[in-house]
Design an enzyme around this catalytic site. Structure first.
Site, PDB file in Angstrom:
ATOM      1  N   SER A   9       1.084  -1.576  -0.312  1.00  0.00           N
ATOM      2  CA  SER A   9       0.069   0.250   0.141  1.00  0.00           C
ATOM      3  C   SER A   9       0.914   1.372  -0.049  1.00  0.00           C
ATOM      4  CB  SER A   9      -0.351   0.313   1.557  1.00  0.00           C
ATOM      5  OG  SER A   9      -1.655   1.402   1.671  1.00  0.00           O
ATOM      6  N   HIS A  34      -0.467  -1.647  -4.201  1.00  0.00           N
ATOM      7  CA  HIS A  34      -2.033  -1.312  -4.160  1.00  0.00           C
ATOM      8  C   HIS A  34      -2.411   0.274  -3.958  1.00  0.00           C
ATOM      9  CE1 HIS A  34      -5.749  -2.468  -1.472  1.00  0.00           C
ATOM     10  NE2 HIS A  34      -5.521  -1.627  -0.669  1.00  0.00           N
ATOM     11  N   ASP A  36      -4.704   2.983  -2.656  1.00  0.00           N
ATOM     12  CA  ASP A  36      -5.736   3.704  -1.792  1.00  0.00           C
ATOM     13  C   ASP A  36      -6.786   4.835  -2.238  1.00  0.00           C
ATOM     14  OD1 ASP A  36      -6.065   1.429  -0.061  1.00  0.00           O
ATOM     15  OD2 ASP A  36      -3.812   2.060   0.765  1.00  0.00           O
ATOM     16  N   MET A  38      -8.919   7.839  -2.290  1.00  0.00           N
ATOM     17  CA  MET A  38     -10.013   8.122  -0.659  1.00  0.00           C
ATOM     18  C   MET A  38     -10.609   9.804  -1.689  1.00  0.00           C
ATOM     19  SD  MET A  38      -7.715   7.685   2.204  1.00  0.00           S
ATOM     20  CE  MET A  38      -7.244   5.602   2.761  1.00  0.00           C
ATOM     21  N   HIS A  67      -7.834   0.135  -4.942  1.00  0.00           N
ATOM     22  CA  HIS A  67      -8.139   0.263  -3.783  1.00  0.00           C
ATOM     23  C   HIS A  67      -9.252   1.141  -3.997  1.00  0.00           C
ATOM     24  CE1 HIS A  67      -9.552  -0.687   0.722  1.00  0.00           C
ATOM     25  NE2 HIS A  67     -10.738  -0.352   0.335  1.00  0.00           N
ATOM     26  N   MET A  69     -12.376   3.267  -2.358  1.00  0.00           N
ATOM     27  CA  MET A  69     -12.923   3.835  -0.722  1.00  0.00           C
ATOM     28  C   MET A  69     -13.515   5.381  -1.483  1.00  0.00           C
ATOM     29  SD  MET A  69      -9.932   3.072   1.530  1.00  0.00           S
ATOM     30  CE  MET A  69      -8.552   3.093   0.599  1.00  0.00           C
ATOM     31  N   MET A 138     -11.857  -5.943   5.183  1.00  0.00           N
ATOM     32  CA  MET A 138     -11.087  -4.942   5.834  1.00  0.00           C
ATOM     33  C   MET A 138     -10.862  -5.360   7.533  1.00  0.00           C
ATOM     34  SD  MET A 138     -10.626  -2.312   3.636  1.00  0.00           S
ATOM     35  CE  MET A 138     -10.156  -1.726   4.765  1.00  0.00           C
ATOM     36  N   ASP A 176      -7.306  -6.252   4.713  1.00  0.00           N
ATOM     37  CA  ASP A 176      -6.108  -4.981   5.172  1.00  0.00           C
ATOM     38  C   ASP A 176      -6.016  -3.828   5.303  1.00  0.00           C
ATOM     39  OD1 ASP A 176      -5.306  -2.532   3.989  1.00  0.00           O
ATOM     40  OD2 ASP A 176      -6.788  -2.396   2.034  1.00  0.00           O
TER      41      ASP A 176
HETATM   42  C1  DX5 Z   1      -6.454   1.615   4.497  1.00  0.00           C
HETATM   43  C2  DX5 Z   1      -6.283   1.165   3.351  1.00  0.00           C
HETATM   44  C3  DX5 Z   1      -4.634   0.655   3.622  1.00  0.00           C
HETATM   45  C4  DX5 Z   1      -3.958   1.545   3.798  1.00  0.00           C
HETATM   46  C5  DX5 Z   1      -2.857  -0.018   4.996  1.00  0.00           C
HETATM   47  O1  DX5 Z   1      -7.868   2.655   4.441  1.00  0.00           O
HETATM   48  O2  DX5 Z   1      -6.941   1.254   2.596  1.00  0.00           O
HETATM   49  O3  DX5 Z   1      -4.492  -0.271   2.723  1.00  0.00           O
HETATM   50  O4  DX5 Z   1      -2.826   1.549   3.561  1.00  0.00           O
HETATM   51  O5  DX5 Z   1      -2.038   0.532   5.130  1.00  0.00           O
HETATM   52  P1  DX5 Z   1      -1.587  -0.299   6.534  1.00  0.00           P
HETATM   53  O6  DX5 Z   1      -0.622  -1.681   6.554  1.00  0.00           O
HETATM   54  O7  DX5 Z   1      -0.574   0.672   7.350  1.00  0.00           O
HETATM   55  O8  DX5 Z   1      -2.410  -0.952   7.708  1.00  0.00           O
HETATM   56 ZN    ZN Z   2      -6.657  -0.436   1.053  1.00  0.00          ZN
END
Ligand code: DX5
Ligand code: ZN
Length: 216
Positions: A9, A34, A36, A38, A67, A69, A138, A176
């Site tokens: 990530s 990965h 993310d 948002m 991913h 979100m 999650m 994740d």
């Molecule tokens: C959280 C993300 C994750 C996050 C995981 O909303 O979807 O992908 O980056 O990070 P770590 O491995 O630090 O928990």
């Molecule tokens: Zn993620």
């Protein structure tokens, strides 16, 4: 037993040097990147979108695991497909028509995946099992990296793996949030085979060793 796949990530990487960080993942033997996304609505933070992914795509041949979100992923699918995504995950809790979005992702020739937040029961994902390649459970509340692993999500992973096996479905199960060399073992034992790791990989003294430890 499925092969264990690691997905780094980028949320926890040095964002001033994304290309270098992706190269570091590649040479450490990490399998996927990965990404993310948002939108400041589905979750509090705003991260990055398809223009950034497009730049990353030019620098690597690693599979790009997106991913989403975001409140409505519908319009984002074509944008991320055009930008070079290989896998797109949408949230069951987002405002979209989930079956329609999964179909759209497949039409673009990508792998399609559905994510469920901690409060969402496994059954919500089972409804879509026939239509997707991966289910993301999650193991933290989406929104931030660096949170603690929620071991109480493991019964959901077990239930999804059991259901898949009973139905002859060779689906990937991704976890994740809070994945490190210890929690990876717990997640794999429950039936997960795709491990997202941000903090543990990017803050590791030796990324190659940590990646190998995640894979067990
Ligand atoms: C959280 C993300 C994750 C996050 C995981 O909303 O979807 O992908 O980056 O990070 P770590 O491995 O630090 O928990
Ligand atoms: Zn993620």
């Amino acid at each position: 037993m499925k092969n264990i796949i690691t997905s780094a990530s980028l949320l926890s990487c040095d964002l001033g040097n994304i290309a270098g960080e992706v190269r570091r993942c590649e040479s450490a033997g990490v399998d996927w990147i990965h990404f993310d996304v948002m939108d400041g609505r589905f979750v509090e933070q705003i991260t990055y979108g398809s223009p950034v992914l497009k730049c990353i795509k030019k620098t690597t041949s690693m599979p790009l695991d997106v991913h989403l979100m975001v409140e409505d992923p519908t319009k984002q699918i074509d944008l991320f497909a055009d930008a070079g995504a290989d896998i797109i995950t949408i949230h069951a809790e987002s405002g979209c028509d989930v079956p329609l979005c999964l179909e759209k992702i497949h039409e673009r020739g990508l792998k399609a995946s559905v994510a469920i937040k901690p409060a969402t029961p496994a059954e919500r994902a089972l409804d879509f099992m026939e239509q997707c390649d991966m289910i993301l459970v999650m193991t933290v509340e989406p929104g931030y990296g660096g949170q603690g692993f929620m071991a109480d999500m493991m019964p959901k992973v077990e239930k999804i793996r059991r259901y898949a096996d009973e139905h002859g479905c060779s689906i990937d199960i991704q976890v994740d949030g809070g994945i490190n060399s210890e929690t990876a073992k717990t997640a794999i034992a429950a039936g997960a085979n795709v491990l997202v790791a941000g903090t543990s990989l990017f803050k590791a003294k030796n990324m190659r060793e940590l990646n190998a430890a995640l894979k067990g």
